[in-house]
Design an enzyme around this catalytic site. Structure first.
Site, short mmCIF file in Angstrom:
data_model
loop_
_atom_site.label_atom_id
_atom_site.label_comp_id
_atom_site.label_asym_id
_atom_site.label_seq_id
_atom_site.Cartn_x
_atom_site.Cartn_y
_atom_site.Cartn_z
N ALA A 99 41.89 61.04 56.78
CA ALA A 99 42.88 60.09 56.28
C ALA A 99 42.69 58.71 56.87
O ALA A 99 43.11 57.71 56.30
CB ALA A 99 44.28 60.58 56.63
N LYS A 100 42.06 58.63 58.03
CA LYS A 100 41.77 57.37 58.73
C LYS A 100 43.01 56.48 58.80
O LYS A 100 42.94 55.29 58.58
CB LYS A 100 40.59 56.66 58.08
CG LYS A 100 39.31 57.52 58.13
CD LYS A 100 38.06 56.75 57.79
CE LYS A 100 36.82 57.62 57.90
NZ LYS A 100 36.70 58.66 56.86
#
Lengths: 293, 293
Positions: A99-100
């Site tokens: 998802a960063k």
């Protein structure tokens, strides 16, 4: 949630690593441009293909990583597809949400609510830019795990990540250290965030084998998630020799807790095949063997 | 998509700034814990409140910013709620998706597909960590805009952002520079990414007025998006005097293209009110006046 097993992530990863006996992490990044010929490049086609990848290739993997952007690009319907796909991931196969994310803490609490509690991710990826305090709500979950971006696999990764840190004006001990690249500094900081809790690891691209060695020296005990080993052309031998942990709890795990992600090189195996499922499984079997531990 | 007007973002922002005559940016971060007494803390209650905030307070704002995490925490249904809310934002009110994405380029293409093409954001926020090449698909859209995290508003922002860095490559011009904090280096890099195109700005927290001045000196022409001015206790006078652009196209915009985001301090105005809509509008009117340009 019932989707997720209880207990420390590294224990669950350890169990799976012993069964799968490989560092191979199955990446699922369903790209409409990468579907086998004849598949419909709409949401239902994407979902059917993602499920086929999971069912055919997942049995050979130590973990599965989904890249959220490939689902989010379809809006809320794509996120609903991701929620359905996650329910089909076996509970003993660690599920990583790539998802960063990374924000101030009140927002990171919402990230934890989405990724850990609602989606049921065992582990997530985050950016280190806001510092430990910003992402504390993600780091403080004893039964989950956070892989922090350290050295990414893209060609321009070095623009910021290679900058030399010469001093930390708030910290005289560190100011006395030799200058180190930002990604080495991040590795040291994340090791301090983890502080032996076993909730933190690093994302280190296979496209930078020299950096893999430097990061491992800076953080001997942190598990790595390694993208870029397949179509991005990473150096697999270097990663396998330099990547595994050399101390700490994960050093006892098969392969030193290393996960090497392969996405496109698996999906593409279905391209010219009359039996895409069989071709996906064969590609996964070969990658698992290349990454045997 | 018909949701979004055409032409450069800074032209659209300029038009709105002239009409609204304020730097006030309305933040919509619908928090179930922040609903007025008596509202249902479920998805329908959240949606009704978010719409009330938009309809009551939006008329006084130069732009509206939604924090995606507060919608994503409800999963696909929350993202669907965001899609509906976005359709209610007037086309002449710039819509900023506070997403803080940032990845390798093939993934950033999916971020652009989601945030710009499907959601219809005029502007987005991103992290700089993967460098220009990684986020190029977001930067290369002539009719959209990217606010890059530079100095964030959280208490621990300095852990990475205050590190003193120097260039570590073959770029001799940069190698000759004095060490600078990472956030100043980011400001310089983003100014280079923009290269006069008018597609890049910076996120600089109001909680760090000295840093606002330093970042403005490093990037005289980049518009700022400033969080942290309300409940986070930022220094509004410092931001208003130090924040506006001093050169480049945005220097001609009212307030120098500065946007000061206020979220919680607006939403909380509804808390003890018999007429939440009127109280939200009054709070927005007061913030718009405080930030008059």
């Amino acid at each position: 949630m019932s989707l997720v097993a209880t207990g420390p992530y590294l224990d669950r990863l350890s169990t799976r690593l012993r069964i799968a006996a490989t560092s191979f992490c199955l990446g699922i990044d369903p790209d409409p441009a990468g579907l086998p010929p004849g598949w419909r490049a709409d949401l239902s086609g994407i979902e059917a293909f993602a499920r086929l990848v999971l069912e055919s290739a997942g049995r050979h993997a130590a973990a599965v990583k989904v890249n959220l952007a490939f689902f989010e690009s379809w809006g809320s319907e794509g996120v609903a597809m991701l929620e359905r796909l996650r329910r089909d991931v076996p509970v003993d196969l660690p599920f990583i949400a790539d998802a960063k994310r990374g924000d101030i803490s009140s927002t990171s609490e919402r990230h934890a609510a989405w990724l850990f509690d609602r989606l049921g991710a065992d582990a997530v990826t985050v950016s280190p830019y806001t510092g430990e305090e910003g992402i504390a709500p993600l780091l403080d979950r004893a039964d989950r795990f956070v892989y922090v971006l350290c050295r990414t696999s893209n060609p321009g990764a070095g623009e910021l990540q290679d900058l030399l840190v010469v001093a930390n004006d708030a910290d005289e001990v560190q100011a006395a250290e030799e200058p180190a690249p930002l990604y080495v500094h991040v590795a040291r900081r994340v090791a301090a965030w983890d502080a032996g809790r076993g909730t933190c690891g690093l994302v280190v691209g296979a496209t930078a084998p020299q950096q893999v060695a430097e990061v491992r020296a800076a953080a001997p005990g942190l598990p790595f998630l390694v993208p870029g080993a397949g179509r991005q052309g990473g150096d697999l031998d270097a990663v396998r020799s330099l990547g595994p942990t050399s101390s700490g709890p994960a050093a006892g795990l098969p392969g030193g807790g290393l996960l090497v992600n392969v996405s496109r090189a698996i999906a593409e195996a279905a391209a010219g095949s009359k039996d895409p499922g069989a071709s996906l499984e064969e590609a996964a079997r070969l990658w698992a063997a290349r990454l045997r531990v």
